[in-house]
Design an enzyme around this catalytic site. Structure first.
Site, mmCIF file in Angstrom:
data_model
loop_
_atom_site.group_PDB
_atom_site.id
_atom_site.type_symbol
_atom_site.label_atom_id
_atom_site.label_comp_id
_atom_site.label_asym_id
_atom_site.label_seq_id
_atom_site.Cartn_x
_atom_site.Cartn_y
_atom_site.Cartn_z
ATOM 1 N N GLN A 80 -3.173 -1.406 1.309
ATOM 2 C CA GLN A 80 -2.267 -2.497 1.670
ATOM 3 C C GLN A 80 -1.573 -2.204 3.009
ATOM 4 O O GLN A 80 -1.020 -1.125 3.219
ATOM 5 C CB GLN A 80 -1.232 -2.658 0.544
ATOM 6 C CG GLN A 80 -0.220 -3.752 0.757
ATOM 7 C CD GLN A 80 -0.747 -5.130 0.385
ATOM 8 O OE1 GLN A 80 -1.793 -5.259 -0.243
ATOM 9 N NE2 GLN A 80 -0.025 -6.146 0.763
ATOM 10 N N ASP A 111 -11.845 -5.426 2.474
ATOM 11 C CA ASP A 111 -10.944 -6.136 3.393
ATOM 12 C C ASP A 111 -11.680 -6.548 4.667
ATOM 13 O O ASP A 111 -11.198 -7.412 5.405
ATOM 14 C CB ASP A 111 -9.790 -5.211 3.805
ATOM 15 C CG ASP A 111 -8.491 -5.473 3.062
ATOM 16 O OD1 ASP A 111 -8.275 -6.618 2.641
ATOM 17 O OD2 ASP A 111 -7.698 -4.521 2.930
ATOM 18 N N LYS A 145 -2.887 -9.226 -7.046
ATOM 19 C CA LYS A 145 -4.274 -8.770 -6.959
ATOM 20 C C LYS A 145 -4.710 -8.142 -8.272
ATOM 21 O O LYS A 145 -5.831 -8.372 -8.737
ATOM 22 C CB LYS A 145 -4.443 -7.764 -5.813
ATOM 23 C CG LYS A 145 -4.443 -8.421 -4.441
ATOM 24 C CD LYS A 145 -4.247 -7.415 -3.312
ATOM 25 C CE LYS A 145 -4.037 -8.145 -1.991
ATOM 26 N NZ LYS A 145 -3.476 -7.268 -0.936
HETATM 27 N N1 LIG Z 1 -5.114 -4.477 3.317
HETATM 28 C C1 LIG Z 1 -4.524 -5.661 3.151
HETATM 29 N N2 LIG Z 1 -5.263 -6.738 2.785
HETATM 30 C C2 LIG Z 1 -4.672 -7.950 2.593
HETATM 31 O O1 LIG Z 1 -5.369 -8.940 2.257
HETATM 32 C C3 LIG Z 1 -3.264 -8.075 2.795
HETATM 33 C C4 LIG Z 1 -2.553 -6.928 3.188
HETATM 34 N N3 LIG Z 1 -3.208 -5.753 3.380
HETATM 35 N N4 LIG Z 1 -1.217 -6.994 3.390
HETATM 36 C C5 LIG Z 1 -0.465 -8.200 3.132
HETATM 37 C C6 LIG Z 1 -1.317 -9.430 3.339
HETATM 38 C C7 LIG Z 1 -0.767 -10.687 2.741
HETATM 39 N N5 LIG Z 1 -1.735 -11.113 1.759
HETATM 40 C C8 LIG Z 1 -1.558 -12.218 0.925
HETATM 41 C C9 LIG Z 1 -2.410 -12.506 -0.121
HETATM 42 C C10 LIG Z 1 -2.173 -13.572 -0.976
HETATM 43 C C11 LIG Z 1 -1.073 -14.388 -0.802
HETATM 44 C C12 LIG Z 1 -0.805 -15.490 -1.744
HETATM 45 O O2 LIG Z 1 -1.505 -15.680 -2.719
HETATM 46 N N6 LIG Z 1 0.231 -16.291 -1.503
HETATM 47 C C13 LIG Z 1 0.610 -17.391 -2.370
HETATM 48 C C14 LIG Z 1 2.011 -17.184 -2.935
HETATM 49 C C15 LIG Z 1 3.016 -16.727 -1.930
HETATM 50 C C16 LIG Z 1 4.347 -16.279 -2.540
HETATM 51 O O3 LIG Z 1 4.887 -16.991 -3.408
HETATM 52 O O4 LIG Z 1 4.868 -15.232 -2.099
HETATM 53 C C17 LIG Z 1 0.495 -18.716 -1.641
HETATM 54 O O5 LIG Z 1 0.438 -18.704 -0.396
HETATM 55 O O6 LIG Z 1 0.461 -19.742 -2.295
HETATM 56 C C18 LIG Z 1 -0.230 -14.119 0.249
HETATM 57 C C19 LIG Z 1 -0.478 -13.065 1.095
HETATM 58 C C20 LIG Z 1 -2.765 -10.235 1.738
HETATM 59 N N7 LIG Z 1 -2.583 -9.258 2.625
#
Ligand SMILES: Nc1nc(=O)c2c([nH]1)NC[C@@H]1CN(c3ccc(C(=O)N[C@@H](CCC(=O)O)C(=O)O)cc3)C=[N+]21
Length: 290
Positions: free
Chosen positions: A98, A121, A54
């Site tokens: 988070q 969010d 992020k």
């Molecule tokens: N308040 C809050 N807001 C969130 O938006 C939030 C959170 N808490 N807690 C955790 C989860 C998870 N999350 C992700 C965001 C981007 C990828 C992402 O970009 N993933 C890539 C790479 C995955 C990797 O290689 O680990 C993909 O899917 O291609 C994954 C997971 C946002 N979250």
């Protein structure tokens, strides 16, 4: 495989370019850049990776990232004080705490304390209510990203059968609200749904957000359906190694679907792009430029 691959990474990259241009325009008019505060409590490895991603995405878009790392034993009162400080800070347009939070902290109390107008969010009850009633507000980033991906392959959703598997406040419920807003006929299915494969097979648009690796099999998918896989599950692969898989059995489903998102490279990158878009939108509203 017969399904078209929905390349979330590519869609997100082009959105992020556009957001960067819009951020530059905002900065020229407002005389300041948008600011996003990300609060991370504890040292969960996966959370640390997301927070790093992020921060990099903010920097690339010209958004100021304010990172707050607090120890795992932080009290609810101390975290609340941090949130109230960010609410009052005019350089902060968006606040993201988070999740998950450590067990001594009541997450719902923290989310309720975030100013609804900085809640990029979209987790605050005020924004959930705005989405449910069709008022402008902040929409959770993951379902908003999913809707973009669905529209990239099937722009006319009117009357389509949509099935969302999963009923969480952060994905399933807002996803259903967005699809309803797009005039789909929406079913929310979950772990207690009877004959889940049969319900899933009704879907022209199938969204899987359950957190169970490869639960959705090929015979759950209607031929020609659009399949959106929200799951990110790390499982053992070859000895000593792990890999990421979604909630959908990709090989099976992609033989049946018309279009499908991969994991990784599907929904995940869109979540971050939507976070940037929501932060820019928050900044515009705060500056009276919306
Ligand atoms: N308040 C809050 N807001 C969130 O938006 C939030 C959170 N808490 N807690 C955790 C989860 C998870 N999350 C992700 C965001 C981007 C990828 C992402 O970009 N993933 C890539 C790479 C995955 C990797 O290689 O680990 C993909 O899917 O291609 C994954 C997971 C946002 N979250």
């Amino acid at each position: 495989m017969s399904a078209a691959l929905i390349d979330g990474k590519a869609v997100a990259a082009s959105l992020r370019e556009r957001i960067a241009d819009d951020v530059a325009d905002f900065a020229a008019s407002a005389g300041r850049v948008p600011g996003l505060a990300v609060v991370l409590v504890g040292d969960d490895a996966a959370s640390a990776v997301y927070v790093r991603n992020k921060a990099a995405a903010c920097a690339a878009a010209g958004i100021a990232g304010h990172e707050h790392r607090l120890p795992a034993d932080t009290s609810e009162e101390a975290l609340l004080a941090v949130v109230l400080g960010l609410n009052a800070d005019p350089s902060v347009d968006g606040i993201l705490v988070q999740l998950p939070l450590p067990p001594q902290i009541d997450a719902s109390r923290i989310l309720a304390a975030i100013s609804a107008d900085k809640d990029v969010d979209g987790f605050h009850a005020t924004n959930a209510g705005r989405l449910a009633t069709g008022l402008p507000g902040f929409v959770p980033c993951t379902p908003l990203g999913c809707l973009h991906l669905i529209r990239s392959v099937g722009p006319d959703l009117r009357g389509a059968e949509a099935v969302v598997i999963g009923r969480s406040n952060i994905v399933g419920k807002p996803m259903a609200a967005l699809l309803l807003g797009a005039d789909c006929t929406v079913t929310i299915a979950h772990s207690r749904t009877r004959d889940l494969p049969e319900v899933a097979r009704r879907a022209d648009i199938l969204v899987a957000a359950v957190g169970r690796p490869e639960m959705v099999r090929g015979d759950w998918v209607k031929p020609g359906a659009i399949v959106i896989d929200v799951g990110i599950n790390r499982i053992a692969s070859t000895p000593g190694r792990t890999k990421l898989v979604g909630d959908v059995h990709f090989a099976e489903a992609s033989a049946v679907a018309r279009a499908i998102t991969p994991v990784p490279g599907g929904v995940g990158p869109m979540t971050i792009a939507m976070l940037l878009a929501n932060t820019l939108e928050a900044a515009r509203r705060h500056a009276g430029l919306a």
